[in-house]
Scaffold this motif. Structure first.
Motif, PDB file in Angstrom:
ATOM      1  N   ILE A  60       0.991 -11.977 -18.514  1.00  0.00           N
ATOM      2  CA  ILE A  60       1.597 -12.042 -19.842  1.00  0.00           C
ATOM      3  C   ILE A  60       3.054 -12.441 -19.775  1.00  0.00           C
ATOM      4  N   HIS A  61       3.637 -12.476 -18.595  1.00  0.00           N
ATOM      5  CA  HIS A  61       5.073 -12.720 -18.515  1.00  0.00           C
ATOM      6  C   HIS A  61       5.379 -14.183 -18.333  1.00  0.00           C
ATOM      7  N   ASN A  62       6.635 -14.540 -18.755  1.00  0.00           N
ATOM      8  CA  ASN A  62       7.103 -15.900 -18.492  1.00  0.00           C
ATOM      9  C   ASN A  62       7.707 -15.956 -17.090  1.00  0.00           C
ATOM     10  N   THR A  63       8.293 -17.098 -16.756  1.00  0.00           N
ATOM     11  CA  THR A  63       8.797 -17.270 -15.385  1.00  0.00           C
ATOM     12  C   THR A  63       9.812 -16.205 -15.024  1.00  0.00           C
ATOM     13  N   LYS A  64      10.709 -15.902 -15.986  1.00  0.00           N
ATOM     14  CA  LYS A  64      11.757 -14.937 -15.675  1.00  0.00           C
ATOM     15  C   LYS A  64      11.169 -13.552 -15.444  1.00  0.00           C
ATOM     16  N   GLY A  65      10.155 -13.201 -16.230  1.00  0.00           N
ATOM     17  CA  GLY A  65       9.546 -11.894 -16.065  1.00  0.00           C
ATOM     18  C   GLY A  65       8.753 -11.785 -14.784  1.00  0.00           C
ATOM     19  N   GLN A  66       8.215 -12.909 -14.322  1.00  0.00           N
ATOM     20  CA  GLN A  66       7.378 -12.850 -13.134  1.00  0.00           C
ATOM     21  C   GLN A  66       8.176 -12.646 -11.865  1.00  0.00           C
ATOM     22  N   THR A  67       9.507 -12.732 -11.942  1.00  0.00           N
ATOM     23  CA  THR A  67      10.293 -12.391 -10.753  1.00  0.00           C
ATOM     24  C   THR A  67      10.206 -10.903 -10.452  1.00  0.00           C
ATOM     25  N   TRP A  68       9.719 -10.105 -11.447  1.00  0.00           N
ATOM     26  CA  TRP A  68       9.584  -8.681 -11.238  1.00  0.00           C
ATOM     27  C   TRP A  68       8.253  -8.308 -10.591  1.00  0.00           C
ATOM     28  N   ALA A  69       7.439  -9.323 -10.234  1.00  0.00           N
ATOM     29  CA  ALA A  69       6.085  -9.032  -9.753  1.00  0.00           C
ATOM     30  C   ALA A  69       6.086  -8.095  -8.550  1.00  0.00           C
ATOM     31  N   LEU A  70       6.989  -8.363  -7.580  1.00  0.00           N
ATOM     32  CA  LEU A  70       7.017  -7.528  -6.381  1.00  0.00           C
ATOM     33  C   LEU A  70       7.331  -6.083  -6.727  1.00  0.00           C
ATOM     34  N   MET A  71       8.329  -5.919  -7.620  1.00  0.00           N
ATOM     35  CA  MET A  71       8.748  -4.566  -7.993  1.00  0.00           C
ATOM     36  C   MET A  71       7.607  -3.809  -8.657  1.00  0.00           C
ATOM     37  N   LEU A  72       6.935  -4.470  -9.624  1.00  0.00           N
ATOM     38  CA  LEU A  72       5.885  -3.777 -10.366  1.00  0.00           C
ATOM     39  C   LEU A  72       4.688  -3.481  -9.479  1.00  0.00           C
ATOM     40  N   MET A  73       4.344  -4.393  -8.573  1.00  0.00           N
ATOM     41  CA  MET A  73       3.200  -4.134  -7.704  1.00  0.00           C
ATOM     42  C   MET A  73       3.501  -3.012  -6.722  1.00  0.00           C
ATOM     43  N   SER A  74       4.734  -2.984  -6.189  1.00  0.00           N
ATOM     44  CA  SER A  74       5.102  -1.863  -5.310  1.00  0.00           C
ATOM     45  C   SER A  74       5.040  -0.554  -6.075  1.00  0.00           C
ATOM     46  N   LEU A  75       5.478  -0.598  -7.346  1.00  0.00           N
ATOM     47  CA  LEU A  75       5.486   0.607  -8.160  1.00  0.00           C
ATOM     48  C   LEU A  75       4.085   1.150  -8.352  1.00  0.00           C
ATOM     49  N   ILE A  76       3.142   0.274  -8.731  1.00  0.00           N
ATOM     50  CA  ILE A  76       1.807   0.783  -8.999  1.00  0.00           C
ATOM     51  C   ILE A  76       1.135   1.250  -7.710  1.00  0.00           C
ATOM     52  N   LEU A  77       1.424   0.558  -6.595  1.00  0.00           N
ATOM     53  CA  LEU A  77       0.850   1.007  -5.332  1.00  0.00           C
ATOM     54  C   LEU A  77       1.399   2.368  -4.935  1.00  0.00           C
ATOM     55  N   PHE A  78       2.716   2.538  -5.099  1.00  0.00           N
ATOM     56  CA  PHE A  78       3.335   3.790  -4.694  1.00  0.00           C
ATOM     57  C   PHE A  78       2.816   4.949  -5.530  1.00  0.00           C
ATOM     58  N   ILE A  79       2.840   4.793  -6.863  1.00  0.00           N
ATOM     59  CA  ILE A  79       2.422   5.905  -7.712  1.00  0.00           C
ATOM     60  C   ILE A  79       0.939   6.190  -7.507  1.00  0.00           C
ATOM     61  N   GLY A  80       0.119   5.119  -7.431  1.00  0.00           N
ATOM     62  CA  GLY A  80      -1.316   5.324  -7.235  1.00  0.00           C
ATOM     63  C   GLY A  80      -1.620   6.039  -5.932  1.00  0.00           C
ATOM     64  N   SER A  81      -1.019   5.579  -4.838  1.00  0.00           N
ATOM     65  CA  SER A  81      -1.333   6.193  -3.543  1.00  0.00           C
ATOM     66  C   SER A  81      -0.777   7.604  -3.463  1.00  0.00           C
ATOM     67  N   THR A  82       0.414   7.841  -4.012  1.00  0.00           N
ATOM     68  CA  THR A  82       0.980   9.196  -3.961  1.00  0.00           C
ATOM     69  C   THR A  82       0.124  10.159  -4.768  1.00  0.00           C
ATOM     70  N   ASN A  83      -0.325   9.730  -5.959  1.00  0.00           N
ATOM     71  CA  ASN A  83      -1.171  10.610  -6.761  1.00  0.00           C
ATOM     72  C   ASN A  83      -2.490  10.903  -6.073  1.00  0.00           C
ATOM     73  N   LEU A  84      -3.106   9.869  -5.475  1.00  0.00           N
ATOM     74  CA  LEU A  84      -4.400  10.089  -4.838  1.00  0.00           C
ATOM     75  C   LEU A  84      -4.260  10.982  -3.609  1.00  0.00           C
ATOM     76  N   LEU A  85      -3.184  10.793  -2.833  1.00  0.00           N
ATOM     77  CA  LEU A  85      -2.983  11.649  -1.668  1.00  0.00           C
ATOM     78  C   LEU A  85      -2.763  13.096  -2.077  1.00  0.00           C
ATOM     79  N   GLY A  86      -2.196  13.285  -3.296  1.00  0.00           N
ATOM     80  CA  GLY A  86      -1.967  14.650  -3.749  1.00  0.00           C
ATOM     81  C   GLY A  86      -3.231  15.409  -4.045  1.00  0.00           C
ATOM     82  N   LEU A  87      -4.367  14.687  -4.138  1.00  0.00           N
ATOM     83  CA  LEU A  87      -5.622  15.385  -4.409  1.00  0.00           C
ATOM     84  C   LEU A  87      -6.250  15.963  -3.152  1.00  0.00           C
TER      85      LEU A  87
END
Lengths: 226, 93
Positions: A60-87
């Motif tokens: 959904i993002h334009n070129t400028k927004g897509q520069t955040w791709a690395l940040m957002l993907m790291s974020l979802i990986l970190f939160i997802g893995s931390t939450n799952l490990l907490g179980l």
């Protein structure tokens, strides 16, 4: 029972050393990197999943927004893995700590908003006043919109903390109830045990959904501002 | 006979743990590299030993990941044993 209900949320320290640093860094061990074209099964699975999520989220993002791709993907990986490990039993979940979630939410939200103010100042300021409001209502509405803007990072952090903490507490409580009921009435204990299993399945889903929601909202704030 | 005597003497530092005789053990331990870079090297070697044996193979199974998670659970149990020992099933706590 009351004291050790919250004991699992205390920051782990061993001999005064912050063990919590190691626990926060542990999920990175489960995501190995590789420079090969064809990798082992673990890395291939992770790459496939990452590609799926990034395509869906960054489209959904334009070129400028897509520069955040690395940040957002790291974020979802970190939160997802931390939450799952907490179980896992006896483990400590860093995302139950409000301090950590605020530390993630505030910089990301502020980055998106400041980017918007710097690059599209008029459009960003226009967000404070919805179209077609009657003139007498304007001051009040600007105040309300400002409050709703500044509450976004707080809501992001508190949403994540509350969901994960509540889930863990429920599991502790229902597990304790099952154990206590076993000597009193086995049938009720069995019903409680089934509730526990359903709850655990829910918690797995919540762990992943919360990661998704957090990242999606940051991405939405970004979209508004690029 | 002089040549065979020279060939069979391996310096203590380069022997692996299982080849060290019991009497030589204390001096072998003291000779290990305990500098920060040495300890980091030991962790790195251990990581790659596990990774290349169980994960980085053609048909890796769930066991590679599960053993790591099991160790994680065990270490967390050790860490919180102090609080957990009050929850044992005893008549008097």
């Amino acid at each position: 029972m009351n004291e050790n209900l919250f004991a699992s949320f205390i920051t782990p320290m061993v001999f005064g050393l912050p063990l919590v640093t190691l626990i926060v860094l542990f999920p990175s061990l489960l995501f190995p990197t590789s420079n090969r074209l064809v990798n082992n099964r673990l890395i291939s699975l992770q790459q496939w999943m990452l590609q799926l999520v990034s395509k869906q989220m960054m489209s959904i993002h334009n070129t400028k927004g897509q520069t955040w791709a690395l940040m957002l993907m790291s974020l979802i990986l970190f939160i997802g893995s931390t939450n799952l490990l907490g179980l896992l039993p006896h483990s400590f979940t860093p995302t139950t700590q409000l301090s950590m979630n605020l530390g993630m939410a505030i910089p990301l939200w502020a980055g998106a908003v400041i980017t918007g103010f710097r690059n599209k100042t008029k459009a960003s300021l226009a967000h404070f006043l919805p179209q077609g409001t009657p003139t007498p209502l304007i001051p009040m509405l600007v105040i309300i919109e400002t409050i709703s803007l500044f509450i976004q990072p707080v809501a992001l952090a508190v949403r994540l903390t509350a969901n994960i903490t509540a889930g863990h507490l429920l599991i502790h409580l229902i597990g304790g109830a099952t154990l206590a009921l076993m000597s009193i009435n086995t049938t009720t204990a069995l019903i409680t045990f089934i509730i526990l299993i359903l709850l655990t399945v829910l918690e797995f889903a919540v762990a992943m959904i919360q990661a998704y929601v957090f990242t999606l909202l940051v991405s939405l704030y970004l979209h508004d501002n690029t | 006979s002089q040549d065979s005597k020279m060939a069979s003497v391996v310096p203590l530092k380069e022997k692996k743990l299982l080849e060290v005789k019991l009497g030589e053990l204390p001096s072998w331990i003291l000779m290990r590299d305990f500098t920060p870079s040495g300890i980091a090297g030991a962790f790195q070697r251990g990581y790659y030993r596990y990774y290349n044996k169980y994960v980085n193979v053609k048909k890796g199974s769930i066991a590679g990941l599960s053993m790591v998670l099991a160790a994680y659970v065990f270490l967390n149990y050790c860490r919180s044993y102090k609080e957990l020992k009050h929850e044992r099933l005893r008549k008097y706590h």
